[in-house]
Design a protein around this motif. Structure first.
Motif: not given
Lengths: 218, 218
Positions: A116-140
């Motif tokens: 999609g456009d840049d806004a859609a790409k922004g959504n994708y990058y924030s999805l990547v960040q949410r995975l990183d955050d979830a891993i950060d929290q889960a690994m404890n």
DNA sequence: TAAACGACTAGTGTATACAGAGGGGGAGGA
DNA sequence: TCCTCCCCCTCTGTATACACTAGTCGTTTA
């Protein structure tokens, strides 16, 4: 906000965005006047940047922004593989499967985002960040987290050297879906393997853009 | 030497040797008077300690020495495994085999050292350090090296919680010999596996001393 | 008697002045 | 004309003064 914090954030942003390219000399008086703080909080900011490896002492004559180029990508990705594989393994053992299966679904249906456009790409990058955050929290693991955060600063700076294209982003989304799926399944070995695959693909893409850049420049 | 460097080294040593135990509040005026430097270089020293995770902000009221106990050993060794296995793998691929086969021989004949007096034990510990240094140099990765150095600060602090005995040191010497041998043979997978074994044995020993301590205390 | 408000104190955050060191430029000699 | 030495200037490292904030203790009121 404290003056030292403002100075730190301002310099950090400028270095990460390459407005202060490698080799730039950061003189204390000059920078303190430019940023509107006195030398004391500025020195604190420079100290924090140096601790993260973004600046280095310049023979007692101020500090310089450290070098960073695609030549450092191999070293950086070796550390990244060590840390992120371990993080994925631990998340697979300790994470909440529901969280990661949900993330897996989102990555699987991310084809619309990356094309999609840049806004859609922004959504994708924030999805990547949410995975990183979830891993950060889960690994404890606070120590692993600290090392990862320190690594990511350098990765952010290096990202500016790469040009993402829709094909690579689509493949990246699939790789992320695999990682999330392996963690959701609680399979530590698979999660590490998926991470290794993803990082190698990312590194190869990064290097291929270098060749393109060289050909364009020549 | 600069005043900030003196203050940093003094505080670092006192924290690592537990003369400043976890929870100690480091007030700026108090510490600057005690160490004979003014507040400015002391603040720089405290900033460096905080960047390494040895101190943490105490609600705007000075800094406190961070907690560290055997409860943190699991987390610390998870990071250690990630970093040291990677380091051993890279050293196996890039190191000079002669250097490591020589170290292997020294570790194999280290039985006399670990069962000797304190001076002999000192020789053994310096041998371990020489292996670490050789790996650091062989892996040829500045980012990984920086993470390892940051990790080792915490390991040094934790070492004070363990009591080494001759049996453990002898086993440790054999494990180190195996690591050096795998690196000398250029076998990256084996080097990582030997490192994993060594770290798990070390961690188990560390935890067993905790049980002894608890039984002694009760 | 208990709770709330205000004042005082202690300690951090910031600014600035001063000293020392290192580098660059200019002048003099070869 | 080039090299070397010395002086000056600029920049860092340190000390100190000042301001602001937060915490604690005492007093007053309900």
């Amino acid at each position: 906000m404290r003056a030292s914090e403002r100075a730190y954030l301002a310099l950090l942003e400028e270095i990460l965005e390459w407005r202060l390219p490698p080799g730039t000399i950061l003189a204390e008086v000059e920078q303190s006047e430019r940023l509107g703080v006195s030398r004391t909080p500025l020195r604190e900011a420079l100290g924090r940047l140096a601790a993260e490896g973004l600046t280095a002492a310049h023979n007692g004559r101020g500090v310089v922004v450290t070098e960073l180029s695609l030549d450092h990508a191999d070293e950086l990705f070796e550390l990244r593989e060590a840390l992120e594989c371990k993080a994925a393994s631990l998340a697979a053992r300790r994470g909440n499967p529901l969280v990661f299966s949900e993330l897996q679904k989102e990555f699987s249906s991310a084809a619309a985002l990356v094309q999609g456009d840049d806004a859609a790409k922004g959504n994708y990058y924030s999805l990547v960040q949410r995975l990183d955050d979830a891993i950060d929290q889960a690994m404890n693991n606070a120590y692993l987290l600290q090392s990862l955060k320190s690594l990511r600063v350098h990765l952010v700076r290096m990202r500016r050297l790469a040009k993402d294209n829709p094909e690579r982003l689509l493949a990246s989304a699939m790789e992320h879906a695999n990682i999330a799926g392996a963690i959701a399944a609680g399979d530590a070995q698979l999660a590490a393997a998926c991470t290794t695959v993803h990082l190698n693909q990312s590194l190869n893409h990064l290097k291929s853009t270098q060749h393109q850049t060289e050909r364009t420049a020549s």
